[in-house]
Write a protein that holds these residues in place. Structure first.
Motif, PDB file in Angstrom:
ATOM      1  N   LEU A  50       0.871  -1.370  -0.282  1.00 11.04           N
ATOM      2  CA  LEU A  50      -0.019   0.075  -0.070  1.00 11.04           C
ATOM      3  C   LEU A  50       0.949   0.929   0.194  1.00 11.04           C
ATOM      4  CD1 LEU A  50      -2.894  -1.209   2.772  1.00 11.04           C
ATOM      5  CD2 LEU A  50      -3.183  -0.877  -0.326  1.00 11.04           C
ATOM      6  N   ARG A  74      -0.848  -9.027  -9.746  1.00 13.56           N
ATOM      7  CA  ARG A  74      -1.532  -9.652  -9.905  1.00 13.56           C
ATOM      8  C   ARG A  74      -2.158 -10.786  -8.910  1.00 13.56           C
ATOM      9  NH1 ARG A  74      -5.639  -6.600 -13.774  1.00 13.56           N
ATOM     10  NH2 ARG A  74      -5.600  -4.793 -12.697  1.00 13.56           N
ATOM     11  N   ARG A  77      -1.275 -10.635  -5.664  1.00  7.06           N
ATOM     12  CA  ARG A  77      -2.184 -10.021  -4.333  1.00  7.06           C
ATOM     13  C   ARG A  77      -3.020 -11.289  -4.422  1.00  7.06           C
ATOM     14  NH1 ARG A  77      -1.639  -5.838  -2.479  1.00  7.06           N
ATOM     15  NH2 ARG A  77      -0.211  -3.323  -3.796  1.00  7.06           N
ATOM     16  N   VAL A  80      -2.574 -13.035  -1.295  1.00  4.17           N
ATOM     17  CA  VAL A  80      -2.656 -12.225  -0.052  1.00  4.17           C
ATOM     18  C   VAL A  80      -3.865 -12.442   0.906  1.00  4.17           C
ATOM     19  CG1 VAL A  80      -2.208 -10.008   0.832  1.00  4.17           C
ATOM     20  CG2 VAL A  80      -0.504 -10.827  -0.621  1.00  4.17           C
ATOM     21  N   PHE A  84      -8.405  -6.258   8.262  1.00  3.96           N
ATOM     22  CA  PHE A  84      -8.000  -5.251   8.326  1.00  3.96           C
ATOM     23  C   PHE A  84      -8.233  -4.758  10.536  1.00  3.96           C
ATOM     24  CE2 PHE A  84      -7.553  -5.179   4.267  1.00  3.96           C
ATOM     25  CZ  PHE A  84      -6.387  -3.702   4.458  1.00  3.96           C
ATOM     26  N   MET A 105     -14.925 -12.428  -8.098  1.00  3.01           N
ATOM     27  CA  MET A 105     -13.845 -11.461  -8.906  1.00  3.01           C
ATOM     28  C   MET A 105     -12.706 -12.048  -9.898  1.00  3.01           C
ATOM     29  SD  MET A 105     -13.599  -8.002  -9.404  1.00  3.01           S
ATOM     30  CE  MET A 105     -14.050  -5.990  -8.812  1.00  3.01           C
ATOM     31  N   PHE A 106     -12.545 -12.710  -8.569  1.00  4.68           N
ATOM     32  CA  PHE A 106     -11.182 -13.411 -10.028  1.00  4.68           C
ATOM     33  C   PHE A 106     -11.508 -15.597  -9.864  1.00  4.68           C
ATOM     34  CE2 PHE A 106      -9.664 -10.559  -6.945  1.00  4.68           C
ATOM     35  CZ  PHE A 106      -8.985  -9.840  -7.518  1.00  4.68           C
ATOM     36  N   ARG A 150     -13.338 -14.066   4.902  1.00  6.57           N
ATOM     37  CA  ARG A 150     -12.567 -13.149   3.485  1.00  6.57           C
ATOM     38  C   ARG A 150     -11.682 -13.125   3.570  1.00  6.57           C
ATOM     39  NH1 ARG A 150     -14.617  -6.752   2.628  1.00  6.57           N
ATOM     40  NH2 ARG A 150     -12.285  -6.526   4.068  1.00  6.57           N
TER      41      ARG A 150
ATOM     42  N   GLU B  25     -11.050  -6.729 -14.145  1.00  6.88           N
ATOM     43  CA  GLU B  25     -10.726  -8.543 -14.165  1.00  6.88           C
ATOM     44  C   GLU B  25     -11.501  -9.095 -14.113  1.00  6.88           C
ATOM     45  OE1 GLU B  25     -11.188  -5.620 -11.680  1.00  6.88           O
ATOM     46  OE2 GLU B  25      -8.949  -5.747 -11.278  1.00  6.88           O
ATOM     47  N   ASP B 121      -8.911   0.074   0.234  1.00  4.32           N
ATOM     48  CA  ASP B 121      -7.204  -0.844   0.475  1.00  4.32           C
ATOM     49  C   ASP B 121      -7.569  -2.290   0.088  1.00  4.32           C
ATOM     50  OD1 ASP B 121      -5.856   1.755   0.833  1.00  4.32           O
ATOM     51  OD2 ASP B 121      -5.827   1.618   3.085  1.00  4.32           O
ATOM     52  N   ALA B 122      -8.181  -3.002   1.444  1.00  3.08           N
ATOM     53  CA  ALA B 122      -8.894  -3.758   1.048  1.00  3.08           C
ATOM     54  C   ALA B 122      -9.313  -4.577   0.124  1.00  3.08           C
ATOM     55  CB  ALA B 122     -10.516  -4.437   2.010  1.00  3.08           C
ATOM     56  N   MET B 123      -9.466  -4.106  -1.203  1.00  4.75           N
ATOM     57  CA  MET B 123      -9.405  -4.176  -2.832  1.00  4.75           C
ATOM     58  C   MET B 123      -8.151  -4.492  -3.077  1.00  4.75           C
ATOM     59  SD  MET B 123     -13.189  -2.236  -3.875  1.00  4.75           S
ATOM     60  CE  MET B 123     -14.342  -1.817  -3.446  1.00  4.75           C
ATOM     61  N   GLU B 124      -7.665  -3.227  -3.023  1.00  4.39           N
ATOM     62  CA  GLU B 124      -6.289  -3.458  -3.212  1.00  4.39           C
ATOM     63  C   GLU B 124      -5.560  -4.407  -2.700  1.00  4.39           C
ATOM     64  OE1 GLU B 124      -4.467  -1.095  -5.570  1.00  4.39           O
ATOM     65  OE2 GLU B 124      -5.526   0.902  -5.111  1.00  4.39           O
ATOM     66  N   ILE B 125      -5.221  -4.793  -1.765  1.00  7.05           N
ATOM     67  CA  ILE B 125      -4.798  -6.104  -1.270  1.00  7.05           C
ATOM     68  C   ILE B 125      -5.369  -7.423  -2.257  1.00  7.05           C
ATOM     69  CG2 ILE B 125      -4.328  -7.275   0.402  1.00  7.05           C
ATOM     70  CD1 ILE B 125      -4.279  -4.931   1.654  1.00  7.05           C
ATOM     71  N   MET B 126      -6.642  -6.855  -2.338  1.00  8.33           N
ATOM     72  CA  MET B 126      -7.112  -8.492  -2.988  1.00  8.33           C
ATOM     73  C   MET B 126      -6.508  -8.423  -4.425  1.00  8.33           C
ATOM     74  SD  MET B 126     -10.966  -8.216  -1.675  1.00  8.33           S
ATOM     75  CE  MET B 126     -11.952  -8.042  -0.305  1.00  8.33           C
ATOM     76  N   GLY B 127      -6.225  -7.103  -5.431  1.00 13.83           N
ATOM     77  CA  GLY B 127      -5.953  -7.731  -6.440  1.00 13.83           C
ATOM     78  C   GLY B 127      -6.592  -6.769  -7.327  1.00 13.83           C
ATOM     79  N   VAL B 128      -7.497  -6.147  -7.015  1.00 14.17           N
ATOM     80  CA  VAL B 128      -8.761  -5.644  -7.833  1.00 14.17           C
ATOM     81  C   VAL B 128      -8.212  -4.455  -7.961  1.00 14.17           C
ATOM     82  CG1 VAL B 128     -11.001  -4.608  -7.030  1.00 14.17           C
ATOM     83  CG2 VAL B 128     -10.476  -6.395  -6.033  1.00 14.17           C
ATOM     84  N   ASN B 129      -7.951  -3.956  -9.897  1.00 16.16           N
ATOM     85  CA  ASN B 129      -8.271  -2.605  -9.519  1.00 16.16           C
ATOM     86  C   ASN B 129      -9.193  -1.398  -9.273  1.00 16.16           C
ATOM     87  OD1 ASN B 129      -7.475  -0.118 -11.157  1.00 16.16           O
ATOM     88  ND2 ASN B 129      -7.038  -1.310 -13.334  1.00 16.16           N
ATOM     89  N   TYR B 133     -12.624  -0.409 -10.703  1.00 15.06           N
ATOM     90  CA  TYR B 133     -13.787  -0.826 -10.294  1.00 15.06           C
ATOM     91  C   TYR B 133     -14.654   0.240  -9.805  1.00 15.06           C
ATOM     92  CZ  TYR B 133     -17.405  -4.136  -7.666  1.00 15.06           C
ATOM     93  OH  TYR B 133     -18.229  -4.841  -7.507  1.00 15.06           O
TER      94      TYR B 133
END
Lengths: 257, 248
Positions: A50, A74, A77, A80, A84, A105-106, A150, B25, B121-129, B133
């Motif tokens: 971050l 990506r 990530r 990971v 929080f 999403m993935f 999650r 994605e 931040d949570a989405m960024e860490i998951m790998g979401v752009n 989004y």
């Protein structure tokens, strides 16, 4: 395993991290502890990408985190998971939708497969039958557990927890600690926890890194905490007069060498 | 100093937009989010847009009726004036200024709130752009929906003019309809839709930018929301002028 190499971070003229070189081991609960303002959160944010370091490297096994391309980043990530401090659950989504979000999403899973995986993860954190509730309808402890569900839904190899016990009563905090430790052992993942909760340190601190003024002041395990003569560590762990008296009594009675 | 600040924000805005319009994605997730935004922006704004449009038409009718009173200009021109002033200027500009207040502040507050609650931040860490989004579906939804709202506003405005002038005896129904049907130039409709599309893009992207980079607490979030409206409004008026220059 995650390790950092001479990690520096400055904000304008304020140097927050001063050359952190540390190893976070796989299959263990690695704790970053330290007083407020010692650089714990900045280190955590650097580890998950971050923030960008001013200098130094972060290695995820053999991958240099800050030098890989977008696509590789990506993919990395997706390995990971992060819990929080405030859980960071999406308010407008139900518990089920929150946990399902990374799957939607993935992955190319079917709706049934996703639901099964969500239910498995919720069951793993002892939250059955709350699928349709919204985060605002759940307690702080439940929100943390949904956050953990999650974080593990994509079966991560690296789990980060930022102050997992903040705002929780001691009993619930222990439940969350135990949950994190058992998930770490079960899945043999690298878990890094940023905390200043002393119960966590003594319960699940297998590899503890003490930060002081942006540098590593001490590194060891929970069994070494009580016997270490590192002054910064002792000042931090036994901050209250009550704990200081307790430690002195333990030493006097021969319980601590 | 001001110029440097402008360049900084402009550069960051361009980078955000570049990142926002990258490959999703998961197409399905973006599609669902776009539909949700279409509903929020479109259906959610229908009442306020309709209400404003009806009064725009009514006020224009009353004002022009007063202005043309005692002149040699035929009365049916009131219908013609209402139609063209609405299509060319009032419907796209007033509607989008109002939407900058309603939709723009909402977008800035929504994204800014997500930033503050660490959702981004949570989405960024998951790998979401996250820029893609959170921004792209809003911009695409508004590019589809706002021109429709503007078209509805233009129609309702003409109806508003009718209601304000015919029942009150300012002019007859046939005079009004004759005016509305006179001297029609379809180029004006093109102009209206060009304005609507440009304004829609401006108000959503600028508001998203304000929300995406919000820092601090609730005061900063409120400021970002206000900035979203103010900068969107200024840009809408600026581009209104530029489009008018280009098209005439």
């Amino acid at each position: 395993m995650i390790h950092t190499e001479n990690l520096f971070k400055s904000f304008d003229s304020n140097q927050v991290l001063k050359g952190i070189t540390v190893e976070f081991q796989k299959g263990k609960t690695n704790l970053i502890i330290g007083r407020s303002g010692s650089g714990k959160t900045v280190l955590m944010k650097l580890l998950v990408g971050l923030l960008q370091p001013t200098a130094g490297k972060v290695w995820y096994d053999n991958t240099d985190f800050f030098s890989i391309g977008k696509r590789e980043l990506r993919e990395l990530r997706m390995k990971v998971g992060m819990l929080f401090q405030g859980s960071a659950l999406f308010d407008s989504m139900s518990v089920e939708a929150n946990v399902r979000f990374p799957l939607d999403m993935f992955t190319h899973m079917t709706a049934k497969e996703k639901l099964d995986r969500v239910n498995y993860c919720l069951d793993r954190v002892s939250l059955n039958g709350v699928n349709s509730k919204y985060p605002s309808e759940t307690s702080g402890g439940m929100q943390k557990r949904v956050g953990i569900a999650r974080a593990i839904v994509l079966e991560p190899e690296y789990l980060f927890c930022d102050e997992p016990n903040s705002g929780l009563d001691p009993k619930t905090a222990i439940v969350i600690d135990e949950l994190i430790r058992s998930i770490t052992l079960e899945n043999n993942i690298t878990t890094i926890i940023n905390t200043h909760d002393m119960n966590s340190v003594m319960e699940i601190g297998e590899n503890i890194v003490l930060l002081h003024q942006g540098a590593i002041a001490w590194n060891g395990s929970k069994s070494e905490v009580l016997t270490s003569d590192n002054e910064i560590l002792q000042d931090f762990i036994f901050a209250s007069p009550f704990l200081q008296r307790l430690r002195k009594a333990a030493i006097d009675s021969g319980h601590l060498e | 100093m001001l110029f440097t600040k402008f360049l900084y924000h402009f550069g960051r805005y361009v980078m955000l937009m570049r990142s926002a319009f990258s490959r999703p994605e998961r197409f399905n997730m973006y599609y669902k989010e776009t539909l949700r935004q279409m509903n929020d922006i479109g259906i959610g704004s229908l009442v306020i847009v309709g209400l404003i449009a009806i009064f725009i038409g009514a006020v224009t009718a009353v004002q022009f009726s007063f202005q043309l009173d005692g002149t040699l200009v035929p009365r049916y021109y009131i219908g013609y004036i209402i139609r063209d002033s609405t299509i060319i200027e009032l419907a796209p500009t007033i509607t989008c200024l109002v939407l900058a207040g309603k939709v723009g502040s909402n977008i800035a507050a929504e994204i800014g709130g997500m930033r503050q609650k660490e959702h981004i931040d949570a989405m960024e860490i998951m790998g979401v752009n996250t820029s893609a989004y959170l921004v792209m579906p809003k911009v695409i939804a508004s590019l589809f929906v706002i021109p429709m709202l503007v078209a509805i506003a233009a129609f309702v405005s003409v109806v508003g003019g009718y209601l304000a002038s015919v029942p009150t005896g300012l002019l007859s129904s046939s005079e009004y309809v004759l005016g509305v049907r006179s001297f029609f130039n379809d180029r004006n409709l093109t102009l209206m839709f060009v304005k609507a599309v440009v304004f829609a893009y401006l108000l959503t992207s600028v508001s998203a930018y304000q929300g995406y980079y919000v820092r601090g607490g609730s005061i900063e979030l409120g400021r970002a929301s206000t900035n979203a409206v103010v900068f969107s409004d200024i840009l809408i008026l600026l581009f209104d002028y530029l489009i008018a220059v280009v098209f005439t």
